[in-house]
Scaffold this motif. Structure first.
Motif, PDB file in Angstrom:
ATOM      1  N   GLU A 185       0.793  -1.000  -0.165  1.00 57.49           N
ATOM      2  CA  GLU A 185       0.150  -0.177   0.005  1.00 57.49           C
ATOM      3  C   GLU A 185       0.835   1.437   0.079  1.00 57.49           C
ATOM      4  N   VAL A 186       0.282   2.263  -0.515  1.00 59.43           N
ATOM      5  CA  VAL A 186       1.159   3.716  -0.617  1.00 59.43           C
ATOM      6  C   VAL A 186       0.492   4.596  -0.044  1.00 59.43           C
ATOM      7  N   CYS A 187       1.178   5.314   0.785  1.00 60.78           N
ATOM      8  CA  CYS A 187       0.696   6.644   1.562  1.00 60.78           C
ATOM      9  C   CYS A 187       1.495   7.852   0.671  1.00 60.78           C
ATOM     10  N   THR A 188       0.565   8.886   0.495  1.00 59.23           N
ATOM     11  CA  THR A 188       1.031   9.990  -0.312  1.00 59.23           C
ATOM     12  C   THR A 188       1.136  11.141   0.546  1.00 59.23           C
ATOM     13  N   HIS A 189       2.337  11.896   0.576  1.00 56.85           N
ATOM     14  CA  HIS A 189       2.411  13.004   1.353  1.00 56.85           C
ATOM     15  C   HIS A 189       2.178  14.267   0.521  1.00 56.85           C
ATOM     16  N   LEU A 190       1.449  15.139   0.902  1.00 61.45           N
ATOM     17  CA  LEU A 190       1.197  16.410   0.034  1.00 61.45           C
ATOM     18  C   LEU A 190       0.979  17.685   1.024  1.00 61.45           C
ATOM     19  N   ILE A 191       1.648  18.694   0.587  1.00 62.00           N
ATOM     20  CA  ILE A 191       1.463  19.981   0.863  1.00 62.00           C
ATOM     21  C   ILE A 191       0.295  20.849   0.223  1.00 62.00           C
ATOM     22  N   LEU A 192      -0.599  21.292   1.134  1.00 61.78           N
ATOM     23  CA  LEU A 192      -1.693  22.085   0.191  1.00 61.78           C
ATOM     24  C   LEU A 192      -1.504  23.388   0.325  1.00 61.78           C
ATOM     25  N   ASN A 193      -0.754  23.848   0.915  1.00 64.83           N
ATOM     26  CA  ASN A 193      -0.485  25.561   0.926  1.00 64.83           C
ATOM     27  C   ASN A 193       0.770  25.977   0.415  1.00 64.83           C
ATOM     28  N   LEU A 194       1.348  25.160  -0.130  1.00 70.54           N
ATOM     29  CA  LEU A 194       2.512  25.724  -0.936  1.00 70.54           C
ATOM     30  C   LEU A 194       2.473  27.120  -1.871  1.00 70.54           C
ATOM     31  N   PRO A 195       3.300  28.021  -1.691  1.00 74.68           N
ATOM     32  CA  PRO A 195       2.784  29.358  -2.179  1.00 74.68           C
ATOM     33  C   PRO A 195       2.419  29.287  -3.875  1.00 74.68           C
ATOM     34  N   TRP A 196       3.005  28.369  -4.573  1.00 75.21           N
ATOM     35  CA  TRP A 196       2.669  28.624  -6.183  1.00 75.21           C
ATOM     36  C   TRP A 196       1.800  27.592  -6.345  1.00 75.21           C
ATOM     37  N   ASP A 197       0.894  27.038  -5.505  1.00 76.44           N
ATOM     38  CA  ASP A 197      -0.173  26.213  -5.794  1.00 76.44           C
ATOM     39  C   ASP A 197      -1.641  27.045  -5.610  1.00 76.44           C
ATOM     40  N   ASN A 198      -2.669  26.572  -6.340  1.00 75.15           N
ATOM     41  CA  ASN A 198      -3.833  27.236  -6.234  1.00 75.15           C
ATOM     42  C   ASN A 198      -4.928  26.116  -6.045  1.00 75.15           C
ATOM     43  N   GLU A 238       9.456  37.335  -0.869  1.00 70.64           N
ATOM     44  CA  GLU A 238       9.268  36.877  -2.036  1.00 70.64           C
ATOM     45  C   GLU A 238       7.862  35.979  -2.382  1.00 70.64           C
ATOM     46  N   PHE A 239       7.150  35.890  -1.333  1.00 66.02           N
ATOM     47  CA  PHE A 239       6.035  35.099  -1.540  1.00 66.02           C
ATOM     48  C   PHE A 239       5.220  35.210  -0.182  1.00 66.02           C
ATOM     49  N   GLU A 240       3.835  34.926  -0.430  1.00 63.75           N
ATOM     50  CA  GLU A 240       3.152  35.180   0.860  1.00 63.75           C
ATOM     51  C   GLU A 240       2.257  33.616   1.204  1.00 63.75           C
ATOM     52  N   ILE A 241       1.882  33.464   2.366  1.00 61.60           N
ATOM     53  CA  ILE A 241       1.274  32.322   2.828  1.00 61.60           C
ATOM     54  C   ILE A 241      -0.311  32.494   2.848  1.00 61.60           C
ATOM     55  N   ILE A 242      -1.085  31.566   2.289  1.00 65.10           N
ATOM     56  CA  ILE A 242      -2.538  31.770   2.441  1.00 65.10           C
ATOM     57  C   ILE A 242      -2.965  31.769   3.884  1.00 65.10           C
ATOM     58  N   SER A 243      -3.849  32.454   4.251  1.00 65.99           N
ATOM     59  CA  SER A 243      -4.707  32.403   5.405  1.00 65.99           C
ATOM     60  C   SER A 243      -5.178  31.162   5.936  1.00 65.99           C
ATOM     61  N   MET A 244      -5.108  30.971   7.347  1.00 67.79           N
ATOM     62  CA  MET A 244      -5.605  29.858   8.053  1.00 67.79           C
ATOM     63  C   MET A 244      -6.818  29.246   7.369  1.00 67.79           C
ATOM     64  N   ASN A 245      -7.842  30.111   7.180  1.00 70.04           N
ATOM     65  CA  ASN A 245      -9.032  29.858   6.789  1.00 70.04           C
ATOM     66  C   ASN A 245      -9.031  29.442   5.366  1.00 70.04           C
ATOM     67  N   GLN A 246      -8.063  30.054   4.293  1.00 68.48           N
ATOM     68  CA  GLN A 246      -7.931  29.640   3.164  1.00 68.48           C
ATOM     69  C   GLN A 246      -7.436  28.204   2.919  1.00 68.48           C
ATOM     70  N   TYR A 247      -6.615  27.713   4.182  1.00 68.04           N
ATOM     71  CA  TYR A 247      -6.027  26.213   4.052  1.00 68.04           C
ATOM     72  C   TYR A 247      -7.163  25.415   4.548  1.00 68.04           C
ATOM     73  N   ILE A 248      -7.818  25.692   5.462  1.00 70.19           N
ATOM     74  CA  ILE A 248      -8.923  24.980   5.751  1.00 70.19           C
ATOM     75  C   ILE A 248      -9.897  24.448   4.698  1.00 70.19           C
ATOM     76  N   ARG A 250      -9.039  24.602   1.560  1.00 70.24           N
ATOM     77  CA  ARG A 250      -8.386  23.575   0.704  1.00 70.24           C
ATOM     78  C   ARG A 250      -8.472  22.251   1.267  1.00 70.24           C
ATOM     79  N   ILE A 251      -8.505  21.989   2.494  1.00 73.48           N
ATOM     80  CA  ILE A 251      -8.720  20.639   2.948  1.00 73.48           C
ATOM     81  C   ILE A 251     -10.034  20.193   2.566  1.00 73.48           C
ATOM     82  N   ILE A 252     -10.975  21.182   2.799  1.00 68.03           N
ATOM     83  CA  ILE A 252     -12.585  20.686   2.527  1.00 68.03           C
ATOM     84  C   ILE A 252     -12.669  20.322   1.185  1.00 68.03           C
ATOM     85  N   THR A 253     -12.220  21.033   0.202  1.00 64.07           N
ATOM     86  CA  THR A 253     -12.173  20.813  -1.314  1.00 64.07           C
ATOM     87  C   THR A 253     -11.323  19.273  -1.476  1.00 64.07           C
TER      88      THR A 253
END
Length: 324
Positions: A185-198, A238-248, A250-253
Motif C-alpha cells: 500500500e502507498v501513503c502519499t504526502h502532500l502540502i496543500l499550501n505551497l505558495p505557488w499552488d492554487n 518573495e511570497f505570501e502564505i495563504i490564511s488559515m481559513n484559506q488552508y482549511i 483547501r482541505i475541505i475541497t
C-alpha cells in the motif's frame, strides 16, 4: 456520507479495523541523505527541508533501529497501554541506502516483538525492483504488513521544480505502479499550501492520487525553517502564505474530491520547535483540525462528495441509465 458515517476516513479507526486493536507508530530516525542533497540529482535538497530531514520529532539518530524501537515501545506502553506497533522509518530517504544496509534495517524491525507493520518513507525516484524485492522477502518471511510513504508534495510539476524537488510527477506515478504490483500500500504526502499552488492544484492532487489507488494520504501544512532556502525567500518577502481559513478551505475541497476509501493519516502537520519562521499561523494543529471538522459538519460535506470523475464521467452524464 463517508464510510461508517464519519465525515472523513479516520486512520485510527482504520487501524483498529485492520489489526483488531489500537496500533501506534514508532518513529525510527536514521542518519541519511537523499539524491537531491549529495549531488546525484542536486544540492541543498528541497527548499523547505532542514538538516534533520523531517526527523525532528524522534529519538537521536545515533541509536540503532532496535534501540529506538524498544525505547519508543516502552514509552507508548506506559502512556497508552499500547501492545501493537508499526515501525516507521521516518527521516530522510530510507531507500537511498546500500541494499544490504536497507535489508538489515527492515530485518531488525520485522523481527522485533509486537511489530505488526513497517512503514518506509522515501522519495518516488528512490524506488526500484531491488529494494521492493527486499520488502517482499521480509513480508513473506515474517507475515508483516508493509506500506511505503512517498513524498510527492504536489502534482503541479512547475511547483515541484520551484521547490527543487528533484523529480516530477512521472516518477511518482512510476513508483506507485511498481509498489502496487508488489501488493504494498502507498501513503502519499502532500502540502496543500505551497505558495505557488492554487485550488485547481488542490483538486488535481485529490484526483490523481484517487485515480492511482493510493491507500493513505498525509497532508502537511507548510512550515518554514530559518536558514533554509524557503526561509530566506520568506524573509525577503518573495511570497505570501495563504490564511488559515484559506488552508482549511483547501482541505475541505481536497476531501470532497478524494476517493472515500483513501484513509487520512494526517490533516495538519507541525514543525520543529526551534528556528521556525512560520508554522500553522501560530495556532495549535488540533485547533485547526477542530475548525475543519466543525465546518465539515456545518456545511454538511464529506470526503468523496464530489468523487465522480473516474470510470467514464462523460458517459455517465450522457447516458446515466446505460452505464453499470
Amino acid at each position: 456520507m463517508n464510510v461508517n458515517n464519519f465525515r472523513y476516513n479516520i486512520y485510527s479507526r482504520h487501524l483498529i479495523n485492520k489489526f483488531g486493536q489500537k496500533v501506534y507508530k514508532l518513529p525510527v530516525n536514521l542518519p541519511g541523505s537523499c539524491p537531491n542533497r549529495d549531488g546525484t540529482l542536486g544540492y541543498g535538497g528541497c527548499i523547505f527541508c532542514d538538516e534533520q530531514g523531517s526527523g525532528f520529532d524522534a529519538l537521536p539518530n545515533t541509536l540503532s533501529v532496535i534501540e529506538q524501537l524498544r525505547q519508543n515501545k516502552e514509552y507508548f506502553r506506559r502512556r497508552f497501554n499500547a501492545n501493537k506497533f508499526i515501525a516507521y522509518f521516518q527521516a530522510f530517504t530510507n531507500t537511498y541506502l546500500p541494499p544490504a544496509q536497507f535489508a538489515d534495517n527492515i530485518k531488525c524491525a520485522a523481527e522485533e516483538a509486537d511489530i505488526v507493520g513497517i512503514s518506509v518513507s522515501t522519495r518516488p525516484d528512490c524506488i526500484s525492483e531491488e529494494y521492493l524485492d527486499i520488502l517482499s522477502r521480509a513480508q513473506a518471511e515474517k507475515n508483516i504488513d508493509i506500506n511505503i510513504e512517498l513524498g510527492l508534495q504536489t502534482v503541479n510539476y512547475h511547483t515541484l521544480k520551484k521547490i527543487n524537488r528533484g523529480h516530477t510527477l512521472a516518477e511518482f506515478i512510476d513508483a506507485v505502479l511498481r509498489i502496487h504490483r508488489r501488493q504494498f500500500e502507498v501513503c502519499t504526502h502532500l502540502i496543500l499550501n505551497l505558495p505557488w499552488d492554487n485550488m485547481s492544484d488542490v483538486i488535481e492532487n485529490a484526483k490523481i492520487i484517487s485515480a492511482l489507488g493510493t491507500r493513505y494520504v498525509k497532508l502537511h501544512s507548510l512550515y518554514i525553517v530559518r536558514g533554509t532556502e524557503l526561509g530566506n525567500m520568506y524573509e525577503r518577502g518573495e511570497f505570501e502564505i495563504i490564511s488559515m481559513n484559506q488552508y482549511i478551505r483547501r482541505i475541505i475541497t481536497f476531501l470532497e474530491y478524494l476517493d472515500p476509501n483513501i484513509v487520512i493519516q494526517r490533516l495538519v502537520g507541525k514543525g520543529p520547535q526551534n528556528e521556525v519562521l512560520f508554522c500553522n499561523w501560530d495556532t495549535s494543529w488540533w485547533k485547526i483540525k477542530q475548525e475543519l471538522e466543525r465546518l465539515l459538519e456545518a456545511e454538511d460535506t464529506w470526503q468523496g462528495k464530489k468523487f465522480d470523475f473516474l470510470n467514464g464521467k462523460a458517459l455517465k452524464r450522457a447516458w446515466p441509465n446505460s452505464i453499470n
